[in-house]
Design a protein around this motif. Structure first.
Motif, PDB file in Angstrom:
ATOM      1  N   HIS A 278      -3.768  -3.830   5.686  1.00  0.00           N
ATOM      2  CA  HIS A 278      -3.344  -4.466   6.270  1.00  0.00           C
ATOM      3  C   HIS A 278      -3.129  -2.969   7.951  1.00  0.00           C
ATOM      4  O   HIS A 278      -2.642  -1.950   6.939  1.00  0.00           O
ATOM      5  N   ASN A 279      -2.798  -3.009   9.294  1.00  0.00           N
ATOM      6  CA  ASN A 279      -2.397  -1.866   9.634  1.00  0.00           C
ATOM      7  C   ASN A 279      -1.328  -0.769   9.516  1.00  0.00           C
ATOM      8  O   ASN A 279      -1.644   0.214   9.750  1.00  0.00           O
TER       9      ASN A 279
ATOM     10  N   THR B 161       7.232   0.098   5.290  1.00  0.00           N
ATOM     11  CA  THR B 161       7.267  -0.394   4.176  1.00  0.00           C
ATOM     12  C   THR B 161       8.011  -2.112   3.915  1.00  0.00           C
ATOM     13  O   THR B 161       8.203  -2.512   5.189  1.00  0.00           O
ATOM     14  N   ILE B 162       7.458  -2.482   3.096  1.00  0.00           N
ATOM     15  CA  ILE B 162       7.276  -3.033   2.501  1.00  0.00           C
ATOM     16  C   ILE B 162       8.312  -3.676   1.936  1.00  0.00           C
ATOM     17  O   ILE B 162       8.747  -2.819   0.518  1.00  0.00           O
TER      18      ILE B 162
ATOM     19  N   ASP C 137       3.488   1.662   2.465  1.00  0.00           N
ATOM     20  CA  ASP C 137       4.694   2.099   0.603  1.00  0.00           C
ATOM     21  C   ASP C 137       5.522   0.454   0.684  1.00  0.00           C
ATOM     22  O   ASP C 137       5.651  -0.225   1.643  1.00  0.00           O
ATOM     23  N   TRP C 138       5.954   0.663  -0.476  1.00  0.00           N
ATOM     24  CA  TRP C 138       6.945  -0.168  -0.398  1.00  0.00           C
ATOM     25  C   TRP C 138       8.352  -0.233  -1.198  1.00  0.00           C
ATOM     26  O   TRP C 138       7.694   1.236  -1.849  1.00  0.00           O
TER      27      TRP C 138
ATOM     28  N   THR D 158       1.526  -5.560  -7.620  1.00  0.00           N
ATOM     29  CA  THR D 158      -0.315  -5.590  -6.927  1.00  0.00           C
ATOM     30  C   THR D 158      -0.171  -6.078  -6.443  1.00  0.00           C
ATOM     31  O   THR D 158      -0.863  -5.765  -4.747  1.00  0.00           O
ATOM     32  N   LEU D 159       0.326  -7.483  -5.274  1.00  0.00           N
ATOM     33  CA  LEU D 159       0.945  -8.453  -3.870  1.00  0.00           C
ATOM     34  C   LEU D 159       1.083  -6.653  -3.033  1.00  0.00           C
ATOM     35  O   LEU D 159       0.379  -6.528  -1.883  1.00  0.00           O
ATOM     36  N   ALA D 160       2.218  -5.820  -3.197  1.00  0.00           N
ATOM     37  CA  ALA D 160       2.523  -4.766  -1.832  1.00  0.00           C
ATOM     38  C   ALA D 160       1.170  -4.485  -1.761  1.00  0.00           C
ATOM     39  O   ALA D 160       0.750  -3.709  -0.784  1.00  0.00           O
ATOM     40  N   GLU D 161       0.803  -3.766  -2.896  1.00  0.00           N
ATOM     41  CA  GLU D 161      -0.261  -2.609  -2.852  1.00  0.00           C
ATOM     42  C   GLU D 161      -1.774  -3.105  -1.823  1.00  0.00           C
ATOM     43  O   GLU D 161      -2.431  -2.898  -1.682  1.00  0.00           O
TER      44      GLU D 161
END
Length: 233
Positions: free
Chosen positions: A153-154, A168-169, A158-159, A144-147
């Motif tokens: 964020h520009n 990618t995070i 993906d994570w 949820t945090l990553a999405e």
């Protein structure tokens, strides 16, 4: 309020304790997908396992019982659940984390991502730590945090677990005995690091949030989130 606990592990037992302290009655406590009459409950709280969660919420929709789900790892079926809830005129709240503090943390994360999107020198990374019994990795809360970061964020699209791919995070997931849940989001440049972190001290925060959500959902129809329950964001 009469509550069905669909999933009676450590979290279910903590929810039971909190619910009773708030004047509610537990009418069903089960780890099975069948063999109970869900219509005896005013609301159901699902903290089961990934392969049972979709069955549980569908059973609630079809029997007119509002349902709260905090089970993660089943979200491939979430859109189906959402559509069926609308079709059956049901009531549904899913959250990757029901903790009141975590839901405030979600909003902080979203606002920070907006600000950091203008600063290309900072690279984001995440770490989550949970108890060794947790089945999924990364946690639903971390996803949820990553999405949320991706939506604001520009740079990121993906994570991934421990990924060094561009845009990618990277998420590090650790499993340590008796850790209720820690999530940290960091933005690092050559000169400094900015970190926001939420650390759960026990399961009671998650349980309280789930019971509050159940109280709020009773007598409603539709699909909601914890933002609706807390009136934030």
């Amino acid at each position: 309020m009469k509550i069905a606990l669909l999933g009676y592990g450590k979290m279910g037992k903590t929810i039971e304790k909190i619910a009773i302290s708030r004047g509610h009655t537990i009418v069903i406590k089960t780890n099975d997908e069948d063999g109970y009459d869900i219509t005896t409950a005013d609301v159901a709280i699902d903290f089961s396992v990934p392969n049972a969660a979709f069955f549980n919420v569908v059973k609630c929709f079809k029997n007119g019982v509002p349902v709260i789900s905090g089970t993660t790892g089943w979200l491939d079926n979430y859109k189906k659940a959402e559509a069926l809830c609308q079709e059956e005129n049901g009531a549904f709240i899913y959250a990757s984390n029901f903790s009141l503090g975590v839901n405030i943390f979600f909003e902080l994360n979203k606002q920070l991502a907006k600000m950091m999107s203008k600063l290309e020198s900072y690279k984001v990374s995440m770490e989550e730590i949970h108890h060794t019994q947790k089945l999924d990795a990364p946690s639903g809360t971390a996803i949820t945090l990553a999405e949320s970061i991706i939506s604001e964020h520009n740079t990121y699209t993906d994570w991934s677990l421990l990924s060094n791919k561009e845009n990618t995070i990277p998420i590090t997931a650790k499993r340590i005995e008796d850790v209720s849940g820690t999530h940290a989001v960091s933005y690092t440049s050559k000169t400094d690091t900015i970190t926001i972190e939420h650390e759960a001290h026990n399961r009671e925060g998650f349980a309280l949030g789930a019971v509050i959500a159940a109280e709020w959902l009773q007598d409603k129809t539709g699909v909601y989130t914890m933002k609706d329950v807390l009136n934030i964001g």
